[in-house]
Scaffold this motif. Structure first.
Motif, PDB file in Angstrom:
ATOM      1  N   LEU A 171       0.827  -1.209   0.000  1.00 49.10           N
ATOM      2  CA  LEU A 171       0.000   0.000   0.000  1.00 49.10           C
ATOM      3  C   LEU A 171       0.862   1.259   0.000  1.00 49.10           C
ATOM      4  O   LEU A 171       0.522   2.250  -0.635  1.00 49.10           O
ATOM      5  CB  LEU A 171      -0.935   0.027   1.221  1.00 49.10           C
ATOM      6  N   ARG A 172       1.982   1.205   0.707  1.00 46.42           N
ATOM      7  CA  ARG A 172       2.856   2.367   0.811  1.00 46.42           C
ATOM      8  C   ARG A 172       3.392   2.794  -0.554  1.00 46.42           C
ATOM      9  O   ARG A 172       3.673   3.964  -0.781  1.00 46.42           O
ATOM     10  CB  ARG A 172       3.996   2.057   1.771  1.00 46.42           C
ATOM     11  N   ALA A 173       3.503   1.851  -1.471  1.00 44.42           N
ATOM     12  CA  ALA A 173       4.050   2.141  -2.796  1.00 44.42           C
ATOM     13  C   ALA A 173       3.009   2.735  -3.734  1.00 44.42           C
ATOM     14  O   ALA A 173       3.332   3.101  -4.852  1.00 44.42           O
ATOM     15  CB  ALA A 173       4.617   0.858  -3.403  1.00 44.42           C
ATOM     16  N   ILE A 174       1.753   2.868  -3.292  1.00 50.11           N
ATOM     17  CA  ILE A 174       0.676   3.319  -4.179  1.00 50.11           C
ATOM     18  C   ILE A 174       0.273   4.746  -3.839  1.00 50.11           C
ATOM     19  O   ILE A 174      -0.032   5.061  -2.685  1.00 50.11           O
ATOM     20  CB  ILE A 174      -0.538   2.383  -4.065  1.00 50.11           C
ATOM     21  N   PRO A 192      -4.126   4.248 -10.137  1.00 54.48           N
ATOM     22  CA  PRO A 192      -4.920   4.314  -8.909  1.00 54.48           C
ATOM     23  C   PRO A 192      -5.423   5.737  -8.661  1.00 54.48           C
ATOM     24  O   PRO A 192      -4.674   6.704  -8.865  1.00 54.48           O
ATOM     25  CB  PRO A 192      -3.925   3.915  -7.815  1.00 54.48           C
ATOM     26  N   VAL A 193      -6.670   5.855  -8.236  1.00 50.65           N
ATOM     27  CA  VAL A 193      -7.234   7.148  -7.843  1.00 50.65           C
ATOM     28  C   VAL A 193      -7.904   6.993  -6.480  1.00 50.65           C
ATOM     29  O   VAL A 193      -8.509   5.961  -6.195  1.00 50.65           O
ATOM     30  CB  VAL A 193      -8.208   7.726  -8.896  1.00 50.65           C
ATOM     31  N   CYS A 194      -7.795   8.024  -5.639  1.00 52.83           N
ATOM     32  CA  CYS A 194      -8.122   7.887  -4.219  1.00 52.83           C
ATOM     33  C   CYS A 194      -9.587   8.059  -3.852  1.00 52.83           C
ATOM     34  O   CYS A 194      -9.928   8.043  -2.689  1.00 52.83           O
ATOM     35  CB  CYS A 194      -7.259   8.841  -3.396  1.00 52.83           C
ATOM     36  N   GLY A 195     -10.458   8.208  -4.790  1.00 49.77           N
ATOM     37  CA  GLY A 195     -11.874   8.338  -4.475  1.00 49.77           C
ATOM     38  C   GLY A 195     -12.632   8.876  -5.666  1.00 49.77           C
ATOM     39  O   GLY A 195     -12.076   9.076  -6.753  1.00 49.77           O
ATOM     40  N   HIS A 196     -13.928   9.146  -5.446  1.00 41.08           N
ATOM     41  CA  HIS A 196     -14.752   9.568  -6.591  1.00 41.08           C
ATOM     42  C   HIS A 196     -14.337  10.921  -7.151  1.00 41.08           C
ATOM     43  O   HIS A 196     -14.427  11.147  -8.349  1.00 41.08           O
ATOM     44  CB  HIS A 196     -16.239   9.540  -6.226  1.00 41.08           C
ATOM     45  N   GLY A 197     -13.851  11.830  -6.307  1.00 39.34           N
ATOM     46  CA  GLY A 197     -13.444  13.145  -6.800  1.00 39.34           C
ATOM     47  C   GLY A 197     -12.283  13.055  -7.781  1.00 39.34           C
ATOM     48  O   GLY A 197     -12.312  13.647  -8.862  1.00 39.34           O
TER      49      GLY A 197
END
Length: 92
Positions: free
Chosen positions: A8-11, A67-72
Motif C-alpha cells: 500500500l505504501r508504494a501506491i 490508482p485514484v483515491c476516491g470519486h473526486g
C-alpha cells in the motif's frame, strides 16, 4: 512491516498524489485501445476506451493501471480522458 502495508505504501493517487491507506475508497483507471471492424481498406481502426475498475491491490501494480483515491479524483481522471484522451497529467 507486513506485506500488505508495504504494498500500500508504494501506491499513490495518479491525480492528487495522496498515499494509499487501508481505509480509503480507491478505484483504478486505465485506457485501452479497442479494435473496430476493418474499414475494408486493410486498416483496422481503433478507439480509446476508459475503464474504471473497483479497487484491487494486485491489479494496482499492473502496468497501465492508474490508482485514484476516491470519486473526486476518479471524476478528474475521467475529465482528463475526455479532454486529452489520456489520464496522464500534472497532479492537482
Amino acid at each position: 512491516m507486513n506485506p500488505i502495508a508495504e504494498a500500500l505504501r508504494a501506491i499513490t493517487c495518479k491525480i492528487c498524489g495522496e498515499q494509499k491507506r487501508e481505509t480509503n475508497h480507491w478505484w483504478l483507471l486505465s485506457v485501452a485501445e479497442k479494435a473496430l471492424p476493418s474499414d475494408g481498406l486493410g486498416k483496422i481502426p481503433t478507439v480509446k476506451q476508459l475503464v474504471i475498475t473497483e479497487w484491487n491491490i494486485i491489479m494496482a501494480h499492473f502496468n497501465g493501471q492508474h490508482p485514484v483515491c476516491g470519486h473526486g479524483c476518479a471524476q478528474k481522471g475521467v475529465e482528463r480522458f475526455m479532454t486529452t484522451g489520456s489520464i496522464e497529467g500534472e497532479k492537482s
